[in-house]
Design a protein around this motif. Sequence first.
Motif, PDB file in Angstrom:
ATOM      1  N   LEU A 252      28.986  36.853  41.133  1.00  0.00           N
ATOM      2  CA  LEU A 252      29.207  36.257  42.455  1.00  0.00           C
ATOM      3  C   LEU A 252      30.294  35.163  42.382  1.00  0.00           C
ATOM      4  O   LEU A 252      31.156  35.082  43.253  1.00  0.00           O
ATOM      5  CB  LEU A 252      27.877  35.697  42.953  1.00  0.00           C
ATOM      6  N   TYR A 253      30.269  34.338  41.313  1.00  0.00           N
ATOM      7  CA  TYR A 253      31.346  33.345  41.160  1.00  0.00           C
ATOM      8  C   TYR A 253      32.697  34.043  41.042  1.00  0.00           C
ATOM      9  O   TYR A 253      33.668  33.647  41.646  1.00  0.00           O
ATOM     10  CB  TYR A 253      31.174  32.526  39.874  1.00  0.00           C
ATOM     11  N   TRP A 254      32.748  35.057  40.187  1.00  0.00           N
ATOM     12  CA  TRP A 254      34.034  35.718  39.931  1.00  0.00           C
ATOM     13  C   TRP A 254      34.542  36.448  41.171  1.00  0.00           C
ATOM     14  O   TRP A 254      35.734  36.682  41.311  1.00  0.00           O
ATOM     15  CB  TRP A 254      33.914  36.682  38.734  1.00  0.00           C
ATOM     16  N   ASP A 255      33.618  36.814  42.067  1.00  0.00           N
ATOM     17  CA  ASP A 255      34.037  37.454  43.316  1.00  0.00           C
ATOM     18  C   ASP A 255      34.340  36.420  44.401  1.00  0.00           C
ATOM     19  O   ASP A 255      34.599  36.783  45.551  1.00  0.00           O
ATOM     20  CB  ASP A 255      32.942  38.415  43.817  1.00  0.00           C
ATOM     21  N   CYS A 256      34.272  35.120  44.022  1.00  0.00           N
ATOM     22  CA  CYS A 256      34.597  34.018  44.951  1.00  0.00           C
ATOM     23  C   CYS A 256      33.698  34.043  46.186  1.00  0.00           C
ATOM     24  O   CYS A 256      34.160  33.829  47.318  1.00  0.00           O
ATOM     25  CB  CYS A 256      36.066  34.066  45.376  1.00  0.00           C
ATOM     26  N   LEU A 257      32.423  34.314  46.013  1.00  0.00           N
ATOM     27  CA  LEU A 257      31.480  34.311  47.139  1.00  0.00           C
ATOM     28  C   LEU A 257      30.826  32.925  47.259  1.00  0.00           C
ATOM     29  O   LEU A 257      30.990  32.071  46.399  1.00  0.00           O
ATOM     30  CB  LEU A 257      30.426  35.411  46.939  1.00  0.00           C
ATOM     31  N   ASN A 258      30.057  32.744  48.319  1.00  0.00           N
ATOM     32  CA  ASN A 258      29.522  31.409  48.643  1.00  0.00           C
ATOM     33  C   ASN A 258      28.275  31.029  47.841  1.00  0.00           C
ATOM     34  O   ASN A 258      27.410  31.869  47.589  1.00  0.00           O
ATOM     35  CB  ASN A 258      29.160  31.352  50.124  1.00  0.00           C
ATOM     36  N   TYR A 259      28.209  29.758  47.459  1.00  0.00           N
ATOM     37  CA  TYR A 259      27.013  29.255  46.787  1.00  0.00           C
ATOM     38  C   TYR A 259      26.879  27.753  47.035  1.00  0.00           C
ATOM     39  O   TYR A 259      27.871  27.043  47.193  1.00  0.00           O
ATOM     40  CB  TYR A 259      27.060  29.535  45.281  1.00  0.00           C
ATOM     41  N   TYR A 260      25.633  27.298  47.116  1.00  0.00           N
ATOM     42  CA  TYR A 260      25.371  25.868  47.159  1.00  0.00           C
ATOM     43  C   TYR A 260      25.411  25.343  45.720  1.00  0.00           C
ATOM     44  O   TYR A 260      24.937  26.032  44.807  1.00  0.00           O
ATOM     45  CB  TYR A 260      23.943  25.585  47.664  1.00  0.00           C
ATOM     46  N   ASN A 308      44.918  32.506  44.114  1.00  0.00           N
ATOM     47  CA  ASN A 308      44.876  32.037  42.723  1.00  0.00           C
ATOM     48  C   ASN A 308      43.476  32.171  42.133  1.00  0.00           C
ATOM     49  O   ASN A 308      43.301  32.564  40.975  1.00  0.00           O
ATOM     50  CB  ASN A 308      45.347  30.577  42.641  1.00  0.00           C
ATOM     51  N   GLU A 309      42.464  31.864  42.951  1.00  0.00           N
ATOM     52  CA  GLU A 309      41.086  31.992  42.446  1.00  0.00           C
ATOM     53  C   GLU A 309      40.745  33.441  42.153  1.00  0.00           C
ATOM     54  O   GLU A 309      40.083  33.760  41.178  1.00  0.00           O
ATOM     55  CB  GLU A 309      40.101  31.432  43.473  1.00  0.00           C
ATOM     56  N   LYS A 310      41.219  34.318  43.054  1.00  0.00           N
ATOM     57  CA  LYS A 310      40.931  35.745  42.818  1.00  0.00           C
ATOM     58  C   LYS A 310      41.593  36.213  41.529  1.00  0.00           C
ATOM     59  O   LYS A 310      41.040  37.035  40.798  1.00  0.00           O
ATOM     60  CB  LYS A 310      41.426  36.593  43.992  1.00  0.00           C
ATOM     61  N   ILE A 311      42.801  35.697  41.272  1.00  0.00           N
ATOM     62  CA  ILE A 311      43.487  36.087  40.037  1.00  0.00           C
ATOM     63  C   ILE A 311      42.705  35.554  38.826  1.00  0.00           C
ATOM     64  O   ILE A 311      42.349  36.300  37.917  1.00  0.00           O
ATOM     65  CB  ILE A 311      44.945  35.529  40.029  1.00  0.00           C
ATOM     66  N   ILE A 312      42.427  34.253  38.829  1.00  0.00           N
ATOM     67  CA  ILE A 312      41.797  33.643  37.646  1.00  0.00           C
ATOM     68  C   ILE A 312      40.382  34.192  37.433  1.00  0.00           C
ATOM     69  O   ILE A 312      39.981  34.471  36.313  1.00  0.00           O
ATOM     70  CB  ILE A 312      41.689  32.114  37.793  1.00  0.00           C
ATOM     71  N   LEU A 313      39.625  34.328  38.531  1.00  0.00           N
ATOM     72  CA  LEU A 313      38.223  34.716  38.372  1.00  0.00           C
ATOM     73  C   LEU A 313      38.058  36.243  38.389  1.00  0.00           C
ATOM     74  O   LEU A 313      37.362  36.805  37.553  1.00  0.00           O
ATOM     75  CB  LEU A 313      37.377  34.087  39.481  1.00  0.00           C
TER      76      LEU A 313
END
Length: 378
Positions: A252-260, A308-313
Amino acid sequence: MKMNKAIYIHIPFCAKKCYYCDFTSYVGRDEEINSYLDSLEKEMDLYMDKKEDIYSIFIGGGTPSLLSPDQLDRLFGIIEKKVNLESLCEYTIESNPGTLTRDKLRTMKKHGVNRLSMGLQAVQDKHLKFMGRIHDMDQFVESFEFARQEGLENINVDLIFAFEGQTLEDWKESLEKVVAMNPDHISAYSLIIEEGTTFYRMYQDGRLNDFDEDTYISMYRYTVEKLKDSGYHQYEISNYAKEGCECKHNILYWDCLNYYGFGLGASGFIGDVRYTNTKNMKDYMEDLDNKKKPIEFKEVIASKDRFNEKIILGLRKNEGILLDTVTKYLTDKEENDFMVKVKNYIDKGLLLVDNGRLRLGQEGREVSNSIFVDLMVD
Ligand code: SF4
């Protein structure tokens, strides 16, 4: 389909600071744990006014297993006021050998934890001592067996490689012994000497040297092959799992999805806003006493940041990223420049494209950081 948010909870207490560690964690302040749990509860109240369906929970640290069974019970109780447990597809807690007892494991299991992540790092006691770990290999084996006996079916073991004094043979031995214990997931990260750590000071004083690049590459290649042969498929640069045991929370982090993100120094990502909490315990507690979110920094993630986040993660995952889902964040000129670079890496065999997905080739994984930096837009 809209996916539920996830939750990360940070427990910033450790028995001793490991020499390589730059995580937010305090040593010798265990008397603050109860008031910290009070603050965590207040923080969750500020974000969640009713019970929510949540995709996954990850309790990290620090050392969450440093909490006593009663404190763990309290922590899980706080979570249960806000989360419909039946909505969870994964519930992870991090732990360290030397702090895990049967009582604690029972408490975790009783409250629905279904994934235990264990920090081992190496199987040789001399290397554990060199890294400042509090435990030896025998304690790890005992904790692992306790966890299995108490019904924790999904266990991750964290390992570190490419540190001073470690030989390729040592690393092979670490993998061999861990695989023989049959965990469900293995994380293997190469050592990074981070500023502010004991290792960083040793490095600056010349007591620690850069690790030999060729040995690092041999270790990395061996890891991929050995774990593949042992039934663990690599699904991310540093993560290997038995089929179906990939860490859903990390994906989920690597897909840049939402989290608290709750707790001292924790980061969250809600809507298009990323925030990071203060790392100062006094400020954290005072803010929450005043019903104020303890955020130190927040920013709206603009298009180029998302790219950039999508690239890095995203590129960290073996399945890579759908090209269409990243180029939409770029101007025409940026997209042209990006595609020229991508083609260049494809020609060198470092990146691969199939079915519209861009991913790292095996050799690309070995130099992934330089590729990420090159592909990012300013
Ligand atoms: S136990 Fe983990 S969080 Fe604590 S000091 Fe060691 S590496 Fe850092």
